[in-house]
Scaffold this motif. Structure first.
Motif, short mmCIF file in Angstrom:
data_model
loop_
_atom_site.label_atom_id
_atom_site.label_comp_id
_atom_site.label_asym_id
_atom_site.label_seq_id
_atom_site.Cartn_x
_atom_site.Cartn_y
_atom_site.Cartn_z
N ASP A 94 0.99 -1.37 -0.02
CA ASP A 94 -0.05 -0.06 -0.12
C ASP A 94 0.90 1.19 0.16
OD1 ASP A 94 1.04 0.40 2.55
OD2 ASP A 94 -1.11 -0.28 3.57
N SER A 95 0.35 2.42 0.18
CA SER A 95 0.99 3.67 -0.06
C SER A 95 2.08 3.84 1.18
CB SER A 95 0.11 4.86 0.02
OG SER A 95 -0.43 4.94 1.28
N ASN A 96 2.05 3.02 2.30
CA ASN A 96 3.13 2.71 3.26
C ASN A 96 4.35 1.91 3.08
OD1 ASN A 96 1.74 4.95 4.83
ND2 ASN A 96 0.20 3.24 5.44
N GLY A 97 4.14 1.12 2.03
CA GLY A 97 5.09 0.21 1.64
C GLY A 97 4.78 -1.23 1.58
N VAL A 98 5.68 -2.31 1.88
CA VAL A 98 5.53 -3.67 1.84
C VAL A 98 4.59 -4.05 2.81
CG1 VAL A 98 6.49 -5.88 1.73
CG2 VAL A 98 7.62 -3.80 0.33
N GLN A 99 3.73 -4.81 2.68
CA GLN A 99 2.79 -5.23 3.70
C GLN A 99 2.77 -6.65 4.48
OE1 GLN A 99 0.77 -2.79 5.63
NE2 GLN A 99 2.25 -1.71 4.49
N THR A 100 3.40 -7.49 3.62
CA THR A 100 3.57 -8.98 3.94
C THR A 100 4.65 -9.00 5.29
OG1 THR A 100 4.30 -11.13 3.44
CG2 THR A 100 5.61 -9.20 2.33
N ARG A 101 4.37 -9.89 6.13
CA ARG A 101 5.21 -10.16 7.20
C ARG A 101 6.39 -11.25 6.69
NH1 ARG A 101 1.31 -10.45 12.53
NH2 ARG A 101 0.27 -8.15 12.15
N SER A 102 6.27 -11.99 5.75
CA SER A 102 7.05 -12.83 5.31
C SER A 102 8.62 -12.44 4.97
CB SER A 102 6.56 -13.48 3.95
OG SER A 102 5.35 -13.98 4.02
N ARG A 103 9.52 -13.28 5.26
CA ARG A 103 10.99 -12.84 5.36
C ARG A 103 11.69 -13.74 4.42
NH1 ARG A 103 13.03 -8.79 8.03
NH2 ARG A 103 15.11 -9.86 8.33
N THR A 104 11.33 -15.02 4.44
CA THR A 104 12.16 -15.94 3.86
C THR A 104 10.98 -16.60 2.61
OG1 THR A 104 11.35 -17.89 4.93
CG2 THR A 104 13.20 -16.73 5.92
N ASP A 105 11.96 -17.19 1.73
CA ASP A 105 11.12 -18.06 0.76
C ASP A 105 10.19 -18.87 1.31
OD1 ASP A 105 12.34 -16.50 -1.21
OD2 ASP A 105 13.77 -18.06 -1.91
N PHE A 106 10.71 -19.66 2.52
CA PHE A 106 9.84 -20.68 3.02
C PHE A 106 8.46 -19.93 3.32
CE2 PHE A 106 8.06 -22.63 6.87
CZ PHE A 106 8.08 -23.78 6.58
N ASP A 107 8.59 -18.87 4.15
CA ASP A 107 7.36 -18.02 4.62
C ASP A 107 6.50 -17.75 3.32
OD1 ASP A 107 8.45 -17.91 7.10
OD2 ASP A 107 9.37 -15.91 6.93
N ARG A 108 7.09 -17.21 2.05
CA ARG A 108 6.41 -16.96 0.93
C ARG A 108 5.70 -18.12 0.30
NH1 ARG A 108 8.34 -13.74 -2.90
NH2 ARG A 108 10.36 -14.78 -2.89
N LEU A 109 6.28 -19.26 0.23
CA LEU A 109 5.90 -20.42 -0.36
C LEU A 109 4.48 -20.83 0.37
CD1 LEU A 109 9.03 -22.42 -0.79
CD2 LEU A 109 7.50 -21.68 -2.80
N LEU A 110 4.79 -20.89 1.78
CA LEU A 110 3.54 -21.09 2.63
C LEU A 110 2.45 -20.40 2.41
CD1 LEU A 110 3.01 -23.20 4.98
CD2 LEU A 110 3.66 -21.45 6.59
N LEU A 111 2.57 -19.02 2.14
CA LEU A 111 1.38 -17.99 1.86
C LEU A 111 1.01 -17.82 0.42
CD1 LEU A 111 2.28 -15.61 4.52
CD2 LEU A 111 0.77 -17.51 4.73
N SER A 112 1.70 -18.85 -0.56
CA SER A 112 1.42 -18.40 -2.01
C SER A 112 1.85 -17.10 -2.49
CB SER A 112 -0.08 -18.70 -2.35
OG SER A 112 -0.32 -20.00 -2.11
N GLU A 113 2.72 -16.48 -1.53
CA GLU A 113 3.29 -15.18 -2.21
C GLU A 113 4.58 -15.50 -3.08
OE1 GLU A 113 2.27 -12.55 1.85
OE2 GLU A 113 4.50 -13.56 1.60
N LEU A 114 4.92 -16.76 -2.90
CA LEU A 114 6.12 -17.08 -3.96
C LEU A 114 5.49 -18.35 -4.51
CD1 LEU A 114 8.88 -17.15 -5.21
CD2 LEU A 114 9.64 -18.45 -3.34
N LEU A 115 5.36 -18.36 -5.85
CA LEU A 115 5.01 -19.55 -6.86
C LEU A 115 6.29 -19.92 -7.61
CD1 LEU A 115 1.46 -18.03 -8.19
CD2 LEU A 115 2.02 -19.47 -5.98
N TYR A 116 6.52 -21.12 -7.34
CA TYR A 116 7.69 -21.50 -8.15
C TYR A 116 7.42 -22.16 -9.60
CZ TYR A 116 12.52 -21.65 -7.07
OH TYR A 116 13.91 -21.06 -7.10
N LEU A 117 6.95 -21.06 -10.17
CA LEU A 117 6.88 -21.31 -11.65
C LEU A 117 7.01 -19.89 -12.32
CD1 LEU A 117 3.59 -19.71 -12.31
CD2 LEU A 117 3.02 -21.85 -11.05
#
Length: 351
Positions: free
Chosen positions: A172-195
């Protein structure tokens, strides 16, 4: 009377404005770089095969450094299996970049800064001492840059479809809003799709391919990738001189048809262009469905999408306002999005 303090401040501000920041994004299979003035570079480099050649590759790829050149670094290549762990990968990548760019801190000037997951800029020694703060941070840089395109009350989604992965990051206008930090975190939340639209093996996407009215199980071999499908479908341009393919043969439609045929145990004698088109459309539909499902899970209510990378055609229809960085910045800058974002962020931070 001349005030030496004011003179020094003016000189410092002038020097800062003359700085040329080059963003560098070191991945496991590609190295991307850009400045803020239009220069870009994207080259394939198999880091996992030749980590000892990284400094040489960077020397060939980057402009010769000058007294006013500064470097902003991010990476994802630290996870390559040539390294024992991420800390070792971070250290070797930082050292290779420093060697290639001849960046040694002197006279209070440190020409190399490494982007961290909290948006801070670390010196090379700090980055090597805090590897988890800088590992796989390129998505954060792109998302931090993307928020400038949002209105004051807009919720946004930064979408970056690359050759290997797809990033889906709430902003949003305040910046990045996800709490994820690692690829593991993002894979878990579908923020990283390995495709992605280049390097994804077809056997990693589907268990079968259509062939003349039947579904044929695919071979679990690295015979063909999504790049072959999009060459066949005309989504990407053929490059006969480029042999960065599954079989090391040219990236042409003719060779892509042969590579796709192998996925179901056939060759060019019994598998033609029409067969390859049918198989490729099947793969494209799978990718579109997975990207759409990821978006629905991460930010179905986003009022704006900021789109980077080079797979924009995979996106579903939406009522969200769409900002294409390829249109805003040009296709080349969009393709090296994290590197360009780094250069812009660093230039603003150290101006």
């Amino acid at each position: 009377m001349n005030d030496p303090t004011l003179a020094n401040d003016a000189a410092s501000q002038s020097a800062a404005s003359d700085m040329r920041w080059i963003g560098i994004d070191v991945g496991g299979a590609n190295i991307k770089a850009a400045d803020t003035s239009g220069w870009t570079s994207a080259e394939p480099f198999a880091l996992w095969k030749h980590p000892e050649r990284l400094a040489d590759q960077l020397r060939q790829q980057l402009p010769a450094p000058t007294a006013t050149t500064r470097y902003a670094l991010t990476m994802t290549g630290e996870l390559a299996d040539c390294f024992a762990d991420r800390p070792q990968g971070v250290r070797q990548i930082v050292d290779a970049v420093a060697e290639a760019t001849q960046t040694e801190a002197s006279a209070g000037v440190d020409p190399l800064r490494v982007y961290s997951l909290d948006g801070q800029w670390l010196r090379a020694d700090e980055a090597k001492s805090n590897p988890d703060d800088v590992a796989a941070a390129n998505w954060h840089a792109t998302a931090s840059y993307a928020e400038r395109y949002l209105g004051a009350n807009e919720t946004g989604l930064m979408i970056d479809i690359g050759s290997t992965t797809t990033d889906l990051i709430t902003i949003d206008s305040n910046g990045v809003q996800t709490r994820s930090r690692t690829d593991f975190d993002r894979l878990l939340l579908s923020e990283l799709l390995y495709l992605g639209v280049g390097r994804t093996p077809l056997c990693g996407l589907t268990s079968s391919l259509p062939f003349r009215g039947r579904d044929i199980p695919v071979m679990a071999e690295f015979f063909a990738t999504t790049d072959d499908c999009f060459l066949v479908l005309g989504r990407t341009a053929a490059m006969p001189e480029d042999c960065d393919s599954a079989d090391g043969k040219p990236r042409t439609v003719e060779h892509s048809v042969k590579r796709i045929a192998r996925m179901i145990g056939l060759d060019h004698r019994s598998f033609n262009l029409d067969d390859a088109v049918a198989a490729s459309e099947h793969i494209e539909a799978i990718l579109k469905a997975r990207v759409a499902a990821g978006i629905a899970k991460v930010a179905s209510d986003a009022s704006a999408w900021v789109i980077a990378g080079h797979g924009e055609w995979l996106l579903p229809k939406t009522v969200a306002r769409q900002i294409s960085l390829a249109q805003e910045l040009g296709a080349e800058r969009s393709r090296v999005g994290p590197a360009y974002a780094l250069a812009c962020l660093a230039e603003a931070r150290f101006a």
